[in-house]
Write a protein that holds these residues in place. Structure first.
Motif, PDB file in Angstrom:
ATOM      1  N   VAL A 157       0.875  -1.179   0.000  1.00  0.00           N
ATOM      2  CA  VAL A 157       0.000   0.000   0.000  1.00  0.00           C
ATOM      3  C   VAL A 157       0.910   1.227   0.000  1.00  0.00           C
ATOM      4  N   GLY A 158       0.602   2.216  -0.792  1.00  0.00           N
ATOM      5  CA  GLY A 158       1.412   3.425  -0.826  1.00  0.00           C
ATOM      6  C   GLY A 158       1.590   4.018   0.559  1.00  0.00           C
ATOM      7  N   GLU A 159       2.789   4.506   0.828  1.00  0.00           N
ATOM      8  CA  GLU A 159       3.099   4.982   2.166  1.00  0.00           C
ATOM      9  C   GLU A 159       2.127   6.063   2.625  1.00  0.00           C
ATOM     10  N   ALA A 160       1.708   6.927   1.735  1.00  0.00           N
ATOM     11  CA  ALA A 160       0.793   8.005   2.107  1.00  0.00           C
ATOM     12  C   ALA A 160      -0.578   7.474   2.512  1.00  0.00           C
ATOM     13  N   ASP A 161      -0.947   6.296   1.986  1.00  0.00           N
ATOM     14  CA  ASP A 161      -2.277   5.734   2.249  1.00  0.00           C
ATOM     15  C   ASP A 161      -2.267   4.631   3.302  1.00  0.00           C
ATOM     16  N   ARG A 162      -1.091   4.226   3.747  1.00  0.00           N
ATOM     17  CA  ARG A 162      -0.968   3.023   4.581  1.00  0.00           C
ATOM     18  C   ARG A 162      -1.794   3.117   5.860  1.00  0.00           C
ATOM     19  N   GLU A 163      -1.651   4.222   6.573  1.00  0.00           N
ATOM     20  CA  GLU A 163      -2.354   4.339   7.853  1.00  0.00           C
ATOM     21  C   GLU A 163      -3.863   4.408   7.653  1.00  0.00           C
ATOM     22  N   SER A 164      -4.305   5.113   6.633  1.00  0.00           N
ATOM     23  CA  SER A 164      -5.749   5.227   6.413  1.00  0.00           C
ATOM     24  C   SER A 164      -6.349   3.884   5.997  1.00  0.00           C
ATOM     25  N   VAL A 165      -5.623   3.088   5.199  1.00  0.00           N
ATOM     26  CA  VAL A 165      -6.102   1.762   4.815  1.00  0.00           C
ATOM     27  C   VAL A 165      -6.190   0.863   6.038  1.00  0.00           C
ATOM     28  N   ARG A 168      -9.142   1.915   8.113  1.00  0.00           N
ATOM     29  CA  ARG A 168     -10.425   1.586   7.485  1.00  0.00           C
ATOM     30  C   ARG A 168     -10.748   0.102   7.672  1.00  0.00           C
ATOM     31  N   HIS A 231       1.095  -0.811  13.355  1.00  0.00           N
ATOM     32  CA  HIS A 231       1.266  -0.908  11.905  1.00  0.00           C
ATOM     33  C   HIS A 231       2.627  -1.495  11.528  1.00  0.00           C
TER      34      HIS A 231
END
Length: 347
Positions: A157-165, A168, A231
């Motif tokens: 998962v792209g680093e910018a999106d990792r935490e939000s994924v 979710r 994470h």
């Protein structure tokens, strides 16, 4: 002899459950039994399995949860639960089609002596989860059965999106299973201490109870917090409390039924005085499953260990120490009855 924990390992095809299994099998000194549906198709590392036991117990016929009552699983568990094998755990790797609810129930109500449910671990592919598993407005039923969810492949998962994924997926799981323990992983690498204890390590150290987990003690003492982030790969921390004398079973069960944040497993040996006799009990919890049995004769002092991730170590320690604080009286009747109910359910 203490019951062998049976850990159910589930996950859709490609999520990484076999990778997790092979990683856990590399744990130094661990003796792990493995139950698999089809040895060839699941691609478990044969050298690792045969290094732990004589051979894996293989089940033919597809999905474990579809086996008839008289077929396969109980026979495999009975073989691996033989005390002569001295296994630390048995891992049942279910096919991708198996429903965690059904497999967990089969373990819980197995007719095999000397085994207990050691948790249901569901492995999730963070990169494809919402395209392959969670596609409907209602969360999948499999969420409700898991005690531990490993959100794997976070590096995909792209680093910018990792935490939000991660957040979710976790939020969806908690809609139907608020108490589940959720951790993130790359290449399915989680700390095996979340799943089981290593008897060989305990015997080598001369300790009766419980494997000493590998922690950075200096970091723990700096601010009283476990620095592992959920994470980054599920590094386990532990808190141990000891005492001598008889404890209040009500205080113990209050802790076991409502564990501190981040605690996934607890285990220990405790003494409880009923009327004029002190009795010793072996305690094991995983998720919301509590197992209480008679302690082995060599047990002496009270020892209770809490194991998990992201722990506030000072807060956890205070609660664990309170649970094993001795009392100068027989156990209160209400607390002893609660303990006995769990004891009967654990048989």
């Amino acid at each position: 002899m203490a019951a062998v924990p049976v850990i159910v390992l589930t996950g859709y095809l490609g999520a990484g459950k076999t990778t997790l299994l092979n990683h856990v099998l590399r744990t130094p000194d661990a003796r792990i039994g493995v139950v698999i549906n089809d040895f060839g198709e699941l691609n478990v590392d044969a050298a690792l399995v045969t290094g732990q036991i004589d051979e894996p117990a293989s089940i033919a016929g597809g999905c474990i949860c579809c086996l008839p009552d008289e077929g396969g699983l109980d026979e495999a568990l009975a073989k691996l639960a033989d005390p002569r094998l001295r296994l630390d755990a048995i891992i049942v790797e279910a096919s991708g089609l198996a429903e965690p609810v059904a497999v967990g129930r089969m373990i819980r109500f197995s007719g095999v002596d000397n085994v207990r449910l050691g948790g249901v671990v569901d492995v999730i592919d963070a990169a494809t989860h919402f395209e392959t598993v969670d596609r409907d407005p209602t969360p999948p039923a499999r969420y409700s059965a898991s005690s531990l969810v490993v959100i794997n492949k976070l590096d995909q998962v792209g680093e910018a999106d990792r935490e939000s994924v991660f957040d979710r997926i976790e939020a969806r799981i908690r809609q139907s299973n608020p108490a589940v323990h959720v951790v993130g992983a790359v290449s399915a690498k989680i700390d095996a201490a979340l799943l089981f204890d290593i008897t060989a390590a305990e015997d080598h150290s001369g300790q009766l109870s419980l494997r000493e987990l590998l922690l950075d003690e200096a970091a723990e003492q700096r601010d009283g917090h476990d620095h592992a982030h959920p994470h980054d790969g599920a590094h386990a921390a532990s808190v141990t409390a000891t005492s001598t004398g008889d404890i209040d079973p009500g205080a113990l069960l209050d802790l076991l039924e409502e564990p501190p944040a981040g605690v996934y497993r607890m285990k220990g040996v405790v003494a409880v005085r009923a009327r004029d006799r002190s009795r010793r009990y072996l305690v094991n919890t995983v998720g919301n499953t509590i197992h209480i049995a008679a302690a082995p004769p060599k047990a002496r002092s009270n020892t209770l260990v809490a194991i998990g991730t992201g722990l506030d170590l000072d807060a956890v320690r205070a609660r664990v120490e309170n649970a094993v604080r001795p009392i100068d009286a027989p156990a209160p009747a209400a607390g002893f009855r609660r303990l006995q109910r769990y004891r009967k359910l654990s048989v």
